[in-house]
Design a protein around this motif. Structure first.
Motif, mmCIF file in Angstrom:
data_model
loop_
_atom_site.group_PDB
_atom_site.id
_atom_site.type_symbol
_atom_site.label_atom_id
_atom_site.label_comp_id
_atom_site.label_asym_id
_atom_site.label_seq_id
_atom_site.Cartn_x
_atom_site.Cartn_y
_atom_site.Cartn_z
ATOM 1 N N SER A 12 0.820 -1.210 0.000
ATOM 2 C CA SER A 12 0.000 0.000 0.000
ATOM 3 C C SER A 12 0.856 1.264 0.000
ATOM 4 C CB SER A 12 -0.911 0.005 1.232
ATOM 5 O OG SER A 12 -0.138 0.114 2.415
ATOM 6 N N PHE A 13 0.192 2.410 -0.159
ATOM 7 C CA PHE A 13 0.880 3.692 -0.175
ATOM 8 C C PHE A 13 1.592 3.945 1.153
ATOM 9 C CE2 PHE A 13 0.828 8.259 0.830
ATOM 10 C CZ PHE A 13 1.541 8.768 -0.241
ATOM 11 N N PHE A 14 0.894 3.700 2.263
ATOM 12 C CA PHE A 14 1.473 3.951 3.584
ATOM 13 C C PHE A 14 2.689 3.060 3.832
ATOM 14 C CE2 PHE A 14 1.775 2.877 8.120
ATOM 15 C CZ PHE A 14 1.993 4.135 8.645
ATOM 16 N N THR A 16 4.585 1.662 1.602
ATOM 17 C CA THR A 16 5.665 2.085 0.706
ATOM 18 C C THR A 16 6.370 3.309 1.260
ATOM 19 O OG1 THR A 16 4.384 1.264 -1.181
ATOM 20 C CG2 THR A 16 6.255 2.676 -1.676
ATOM 21 N N CYS A 17 5.594 4.235 1.842
ATOM 22 C CA CYS A 17 6.194 5.417 2.469
ATOM 23 C C CYS A 17 7.128 5.011 3.600
ATOM 24 C CB CYS A 17 5.101 6.348 2.999
ATOM 25 S SG CYS A 17 4.227 7.282 1.737
ATOM 26 N N MET A 18 6.711 4.029 4.388
ATOM 27 C CA MET A 18 7.546 3.559 5.495
ATOM 28 C C MET A 18 8.860 2.975 4.967
ATOM 29 S SD MET A 18 6.151 4.326 8.336
ATOM 30 C CE MET A 18 5.633 5.815 7.454
ATOM 31 N N ASN A 19 8.759 2.174 3.894
ATOM 32 C CA ASN A 19 9.971 1.605 3.298
ATOM 33 C C ASN A 19 10.861 2.696 2.705
ATOM 34 O OD1 ASN A 19 9.579 -1.158 3.856
ATOM 35 N ND2 ASN A 19 8.210 -1.393 2.111
ATOM 36 N N GLY A 20 10.225 3.694 2.084
ATOM 37 C CA GLY A 20 10.989 4.790 1.474
ATOM 38 C C GLY A 20 11.704 5.631 2.508
ATOM 39 N N ILE A 21 10.991 5.985 3.576
ATOM 40 C CA ILE A 21 11.600 6.788 4.636
ATOM 41 C C ILE A 21 12.697 5.999 5.339
ATOM 42 C CG2 ILE A 21 11.179 7.946 6.841
ATOM 43 C CD1 ILE A 21 8.334 8.560 5.829
ATOM 44 N N ASN A 22 12.448 4.717 5.577
ATOM 45 C CA ASN A 22 13.450 3.886 6.239
ATOM 46 C C ASN A 22 14.695 3.714 5.378
ATOM 47 O OD1 ASN A 22 14.374 2.165 8.389
ATOM 48 N ND2 ASN A 22 13.947 0.415 7.072
ATOM 49 N N ALA A 23 14.504 3.636 4.046
ATOM 50 C CA ALA A 23 15.645 3.513 3.141
ATOM 51 C C ALA A 23 16.521 4.760 3.190
ATOM 52 C CB ALA A 23 15.152 3.271 1.708
ATOM 53 N N LEU A 24 15.877 5.937 3.326
ATOM 54 C CA LEU A 24 16.626 7.194 3.341
ATOM 55 C C LEU A 24 17.165 7.546 4.724
ATOM 56 C CD1 LEU A 24 14.374 9.438 1.076
ATOM 57 C CD2 LEU A 24 16.750 8.844 0.628
ATOM 58 N N SER A 25 16.386 7.227 5.754
ATOM 59 C CA SER A 25 16.805 7.592 7.107
ATOM 60 C C SER A 25 17.690 6.496 7.693
ATOM 61 C CB SER A 25 15.575 7.808 7.997
ATOM 62 O OG SER A 25 14.865 6.606 8.172
ATOM 63 N N GLY A 26 18.013 6.641 8.946
ATOM 64 C CA GLY A 26 18.829 5.605 9.578
ATOM 65 C C GLY A 26 20.118 6.162 10.130
#
Length: 400
Positions: A12-14, A16-26
């Motif tokens: 889902s969109f939400f 995917t956002c979690m995966n996207g933010i986690n990929a960039l953050s950390g």
């Protein structure tokens, strides 16, 4: 390089956002105060410029993927633009970049665990490992269960934990700064030209998720929403990075370490919250980081061994063991992040997406604002890559 079937288009969109933010953050969030102390207050402008450029090149990757339905991975884009040689070259750069990031995750885990228990050590036969190196081994064992996961829908729940941990860390560092015996006393300097290469390398490291974008994009239920996912992910992470950079620099000034959590007084509750929380970050991010590496290796195997669960798990276990070994050998967290950011992330996240887009769509034939913008990003990427790589290698050799 094929995407595993488990990454079906059902996320889902939400999520995917979690995966996207986690990929960039950390782990980048811990190094931005040190980056700011290296470059000075005006270097924050460079952070914003790098964020905008990285978001734009992320959109270029999406456009390249939409140009051909057979494109499912980053190396596929390279192959479409430059054939087999392009695929091999891109695969090598991606593997090296993500491998260094995975190594940095384990170093981060080991350093912070060592801060909590400085007297801890491990004895393996006649070999005795000191505290930091021992905790790298412990970190590998803690990360092991997450590498069994390959479904991005399931990984999104772990990603959510990684996103929340970043916000908790910022809040915890703020709480440390509000105490009387710490305070916000670091004035800092406006600009430090000598430290700008280090600052640029570390800022760039914060946005090195482009090799994972195709995997995340392919997992989406509605691919048309990817630009919104990208924009939301970059805005969220940039706000978090800027907040942490300012807080860390105001509290510790030029004395801030390469990981701001190493500066925190461990007797304070807020410090313990920050350190314990950051321990969840590598576990949340490691599986997502090595997934493209594992997929690349699997694609080189005979067809009957591809998408084979036991083979996939074995590859990930070997990757975990080897990154643990390198995490023990590297002199510091900063040496990994700056070297990765200056050299490989500049290539994979900034330079190559522009080159692929120009070649696939033939934009280079017609000069305009789009071409001028892309060429500007490429020139800056080359300059940052050359200067930053030289500075990072020199610093690493000096530390070693």
């Amino acid at each position: 390089m094929a995407v595993p079937s488990s990454t079906s288009k059902q996320v889902s969109f939400f999520k995917t956002c979690m995966n996207g933010i986690n990929a960039l953050s950390g782990i980048g969030i811990l190094s931005v105060p040190y980056a700011l102390s290296s470059g000075g207050w005006l270097s924050l402008i460079l952070l914003l410029l790098i964020a905008a450029s990285a978001c734009f090149t992320g959109l270029l990757i999406r456009r390249c993927m939409d140009s051909n339905p057979l494109i499912t991975t980053y190396p596929d884009i390279a192959a479409t633009a430059f054939g087999k040689k392009g695929r091999i070259t891109a695969s090598i750069f991606i593997i090296l970049e993500l491998y260094l990031v995975a190594t940095g995750l384990l170093i981060l885990e080991g350093d912070n665990l060592h801060k909590l228990s400085p007297d801890f050590s491990l004895k393996l036969g006649n070999l005795t490992l000191d505290g930091r190196h021992s905790f790298v081994m412990v970190a590998g064992a803690m990360t092991f269960p997450s590498i069994w996961l390959s479904d991005l829908g399931v990984l999104s729940y772990i990603s959510f934990g990684g996103v929340i941990s970043s916000l908790i860390i910022v809040a915890a560092v703020f709480c440390v700064g509000t105490t009387k015996d710490v305070g916000f006393r670091g004035k800092g300097s406006l600009v430090n030209f000598k430290g700008l290469p280090t600052a640029l390398s570390l800022y760039t490291f914060c946005y090195g998720a482009h090799a994972m974008f195709p995997t995340i994009y392919n997992s989406m239920r509605k691919k048309s929403q990817f630009p919104k996912v990208l924009l939301l992910s970059f805005i969220t992470c940039t706000i978090t990075y800027v907040a942490m950079a300012i807080l860390g620099y105001l509290i510790y000034g030029h004395n801030v370490q390469s990981q701001v959590t190493l500066n925190l007084p461990k007797e304070k509750i807020s410090s313990k919250v920050a350190i314990y929380t950051i321990l969840a970050g590598p576990i949340a991010k490691y599986a997502l980081t090595i997934m493209p590496i594992s997929t690349a290796i699997e694609s080189c195997l005979p067809t009957k061994y591809q998408e084979n669960k036991p083979i996939s798990i074995l590859i990930k276990i070997l990757l975990l063991i080897s990154t643990m070994a390198w995490a023990i050998l590297f002199p510091s967290f900063e040496s990994v992040t700056s070297l990765s950011g200056a050299g490989l992330i500049i290539l994979v996240s900034f330079l190559l997406p522009c080159v692929f887009y120009l070649k696939i769509f033939g934009i280079y034939r017609h000069f305009g604002f789009e071409l001028a913008g892309i060429l500007g990003i490429m020139v800056l990427a080359v300059l940052v890559g050359v200067v930053g790589t030289y500075s990072s290698i020199a610093h690493t050799i000096k530390e070693a």
